[in-house]
Design an enzyme around this catalytic site. Structure first.
Site, short mmCIF file in Angstrom:
data_model
loop_
_atom_site.label_atom_id
_atom_site.label_comp_id
_atom_site.label_asym_id
_atom_site.label_seq_id
_atom_site.Cartn_x
_atom_site.Cartn_y
_atom_site.Cartn_z
N GLY A 109 -16.17 30.77 60.96
CA GLY A 109 -15.94 31.20 62.34
C GLY A 109 -16.49 30.25 63.38
O GLY A 109 -16.19 30.39 64.55
N CYS A 110 -17.32 29.28 62.97
CA CYS A 110 -17.84 28.30 63.94
C CYS A 110 -16.83 27.19 64.11
O CYS A 110 -16.24 26.71 63.14
CB CYS A 110 -19.16 27.69 63.46
N ILE A 111 -16.62 26.78 65.35
CA ILE A 111 -15.65 25.72 65.62
C ILE A 111 -16.32 24.38 65.44
O ILE A 111 -17.42 24.17 65.77
CB ILE A 111 -15.09 25.81 67.05
#
Length: 105
Positions: A103-105
């Site tokens: 979920g981290c870009i």
């Protein structure tokens, strides 16, 4: 994949700088990684989050999101952003020697 040297030990990291093998991480590497990211000192509160991230990874196979960190690590979201200004979950995971959380870009 490339390699980096922290605390005199060569480790394998992905293109984004995250450890590909968390077993290579040692506590003495954390300050060097933090300094690369603009954090000059790791306080007890930093270590609380770093330890939490490593435990989450060991239990769930991924690091915690900011939302989970803020609710369950004992450090609130506002303080997380003060401790890890460039994105708490992503930066804490990198310092903790675990892969980038989902979920981290």
């Amino acid at each position: 994949m490339t390699t980096k040297t922290y605390a005199g030990t060569e480790v394998t990291v992905g293109d984004d700088g995250f450890f590909t093998d968390p077993e290579q991480w040692r506590e003495e590497m954390a300050l060097e990684i933090a300094r690369e990211s603009g954090i000059d000192e790791l306080t007890d509160r930093h270590w609380q989050v770093i330890t939490f991230m490593r435990r989450e990874y060991a239990e769930k196979g991924t690091g915690a999101t900011v939302r989970v960190l803020g609710k369950t690590s004992g450090v609130g979201v506002k303080e997380l952003y003060q401790l890890f200004p460039k994105g708490p979950a992503k930066l804490a995971a990198r310092i903790a020697g675990i892969p980038k959380p989902r979920g981290c870009i």
